[in-house]
Write an enzyme that holds these catalytic residues in place. Structure first.
Site, short mmCIF file in Angstrom:
data_model
loop_
_atom_site.label_atom_id
_atom_site.label_comp_id
_atom_site.label_asym_id
_atom_site.label_seq_id
_atom_site.Cartn_x
_atom_site.Cartn_y
_atom_site.Cartn_z
N TYR A 153 16.11 9.90 57.80
CA TYR A 153 16.95 9.80 56.58
C TYR A 153 18.35 10.35 56.84
O TYR A 153 19.33 9.93 56.25
CB TYR A 153 16.24 10.50 55.41
N LYS A 160 22.61 12.73 49.61
CA LYS A 160 21.80 12.93 48.40
C LYS A 160 21.84 14.40 47.95
O LYS A 160 21.82 14.69 46.75
CB LYS A 160 20.35 12.49 48.62
P1 NAD Z 1 19.24 -1.78 46.90
O1 NAD Z 1 19.68 -2.23 48.26
O2 NAD Z 1 18.58 -2.78 46.05
O3 NAD Z 1 20.46 -1.12 46.10
C1 NAD Z 1 21.54 -0.45 46.74
C2 NAD Z 1 22.78 -0.96 46.05
O4 NAD Z 1 23.95 -0.26 46.52
C3 NAD Z 1 23.01 -2.46 46.29
O5 NAD Z 1 23.06 -3.15 45.07
C4 NAD Z 1 24.37 -2.49 46.97
O6 NAD Z 1 25.15 -3.63 46.62
C5 NAD Z 1 24.99 -1.20 46.41
N1 NAD Z 1 26.17 -0.82 47.16
C6 NAD Z 1 26.27 -0.50 48.48
N2 NAD Z 1 27.55 -0.28 48.80
C7 NAD Z 1 28.29 -0.47 47.66
C8 NAD Z 1 29.66 -0.39 47.34
N3 NAD Z 1 30.59 -0.07 48.27
N4 NAD Z 1 30.06 -0.61 46.05
C9 NAD Z 1 29.15 -0.93 45.11
N5 NAD Z 1 27.84 -1.04 45.35
C10 NAD Z 1 27.41 -0.80 46.62
O7 NAD Z 1 18.26 -0.54 47.18
P2 NAD Z 1 17.57 0.52 46.19
O8 NAD Z 1 16.51 1.15 47.02
O9 NAD Z 1 17.23 -0.09 44.89
O10 NAD Z 1 18.72 1.62 46.01
C11 NAD Z 1 19.19 2.06 44.74
C12 NAD Z 1 19.33 3.58 44.74
O11 NAD Z 1 18.02 4.15 44.79
C13 NAD Z 1 20.10 4.15 45.93
O12 NAD Z 1 20.89 5.24 45.48
C14 NAD Z 1 18.98 4.65 46.83
O13 NAD Z 1 19.41 5.67 47.71
C15 NAD Z 1 18.03 5.18 45.77
N6 NAD Z 1 16.66 5.44 46.21
C16 NAD Z 1 15.91 4.46 46.78
C17 NAD Z 1 14.61 4.74 47.19
C18 NAD Z 1 13.75 3.70 47.86
O14 NAD Z 1 12.72 4.04 48.43
N7 NAD Z 1 14.10 2.41 47.78
C19 NAD Z 1 14.07 6.04 47.00
C20 NAD Z 1 14.86 7.02 46.39
C21 NAD Z 1 16.16 6.71 46.00
#
Ligand code: NAD
Length: 265
Positions: A153, A160
C-alpha cells in the site's frame, strides 16, 4: 435525503465505491451532481447517470489541474446556489510504486499521490464551505493502510494518514458553520483503483479468512454507511474515521501474516 443536493466525486465505472454511494443516496431521494477528470471517464459517468433517470449535472474536475476545483464548484453554485453534501472518493498513485518497498517511492510520485489523494479534500472543503450556508456533510474514503503497514500500500498509506488527519483539522475549522467532515475506512473492494495495488487478490482473501465477519465488505454496505454519514442521521458526528470493513481493522493484516507475498519484486 429527500431534496438534499450533493456532489459525488470519484465515479470511474459501476464498480466504483462512489457509484455504490450514489445509488443508495439517490434511492433515498437525494439530487446528485457528478464530477469527472477526463473524457474517457465522462462517457462512463454519463451512461451511469442515465441509468438513474434523473437530472444530474456532470461537471469536469481534475483535482490536480489548478483552477478545476474552483471552477467546478462555481458551476455548481450557478446551477444550484447551495448544496448539502459532498463525497470525495478520489485517489491516485503510480501503480508501479504500489508494489515492493515504500522506501523506493520517488519524490514526484509522493507529491502527486498526496496532491490528488489528500490535498484535494482541503481545497474542496474550502470551496464547498462557501455554498453550504445551512451546514452540511463532507465525506472522504480512507483505508486501514493509513495506520498499519499493509503490504504494497506504500505511499498511498502515507496519503491516507494525511487524509485522516486533514479530516480532523477540517472538521475543527468548519464545525462552527455546522459543516461536518468525516471519513469512512472501507474494507477491500475490487475496483479500478484497488486493482493497481500489488497482490490485492491475496489481501482480499486474507480479509475473507481472518476478519471477524469472515468476508469482505460489499460496495452497497459502504453506501449504507455513507448514507448515515451524509445525512442528518449522523448530525453530531464530525472528525471521525468510521470503519466499514467487517471488523478487519481490529485484527489488522501484517506483512508477517503474508509470508508468500513478494515484497521486494
Ligand atoms: P475507483 O478507481 O473506482 O475510484 C477512484 C477515482 O479517483 C476514479 O473515479 C478516478 O477517476 C478518480 N481520480 C483519480 N485521479 C483523479 C484526479 N486527478 N481528479 C479527479 N478524480 C481523480 O476506485 P475506488 O476503490 O472506488 O476508490 C474510491 C476511494 O475509495 C479512493 O479514495 C480509495 O482510496 C478508497 N478506498 C478504496 C478501497 C478499495 O478496496 N477499493 C478501500 C478503502 C478505500
Amino acid at each position: 435525503m429527500k431534496d438534499k443536493r450533493g456532489v459525488i466525486m470519484g465515479v470511474a465505472n459501476d464498480a466504483s465505491i462512489a457509484w455504490a454511494v450514489a445509488e443508495v443516496v439517490h434511492k433515498e431521494g437525494a439530487r446528485l451532481a457528478f464530477t469527472y477528470p477526463n473524457e474517457a471517464i465522462y462517457k462512463r459517468v454519463s451512461s451511469l447517470r442515465d441509468s438513474l433517470q434523473a437530472e444530474c449535472p456532470i461537471i469536469k474536475c481534475d483535482v490536480s489541474e489548478p483552477g478545476d476545483i474552483q471552477q467546478a464548484f462555481s458551476r455548481i453554485k450557478e446551477q444550484w446556489g447551495e448544496i448539502d453534501f459532498v463525497l470525495h472518493a478520489i485517489a491516485f498513485s503510480d501503480r508501479h510504486q504500489l508494489t515492493g518497498r515504500y522506501v523506493d517511492t520517488t519524490r514526484d510520485n509522493f507529491l502527486k499521490t498526496l496532491d490528488i489523494s489528500c490535498y484535494s479534500l482541503t481545497e474542496i472543503c474550502k470551496e464547498v464551505s462557501a455554498i453550504m450556508p445551512n451546514g452540511g456533510s463532507i465525506l472522504a474514503l480512507t483505508y486501514l493502510g493509513a495506520n498499519r503497514v499493509i503490504p504494497h500500500y506504500n505511499v498511498m498509506g502515507v496519503a491516507k494518514a494525511a487524509l485522516e488527519s486533514s479530516v480532523r483539522y477540517l472538521a475543527a475549522d468548519l464545525g462552527p458553520q455546522n459543516i461536518r467532515v468525516n471519513a469512512i475506512s472501507s474494507g477491500t473492494i475490487r475496483t479500478a483503483a484497488s486493482s493497481g495495488i500489488g497482490d490485492f487478490h491475496y489481501i482480499m482473501s486474507w480479509n475473507k479468512n481472518n476478519s471477524p465477519l469472515r468476508r469482505n465488505v460489499l460496495p452497497a454496505e459502504v453506501g449504507k454507511s455513507a448514507l448515515y454519514m451524509l445525512s442528518d442521521l449522523s448530525s453530531a458526528v464530525t472528525g471521525d474515521v468510521h470503519y466499514v470493513d467487517c471488523g478487519y481493522n481490529i485484527i489488522g493484516m501484517k506483512a508477517v501474516d503474508a509470508p508468500d507475498l513478494i515484497i521486494n519484486d
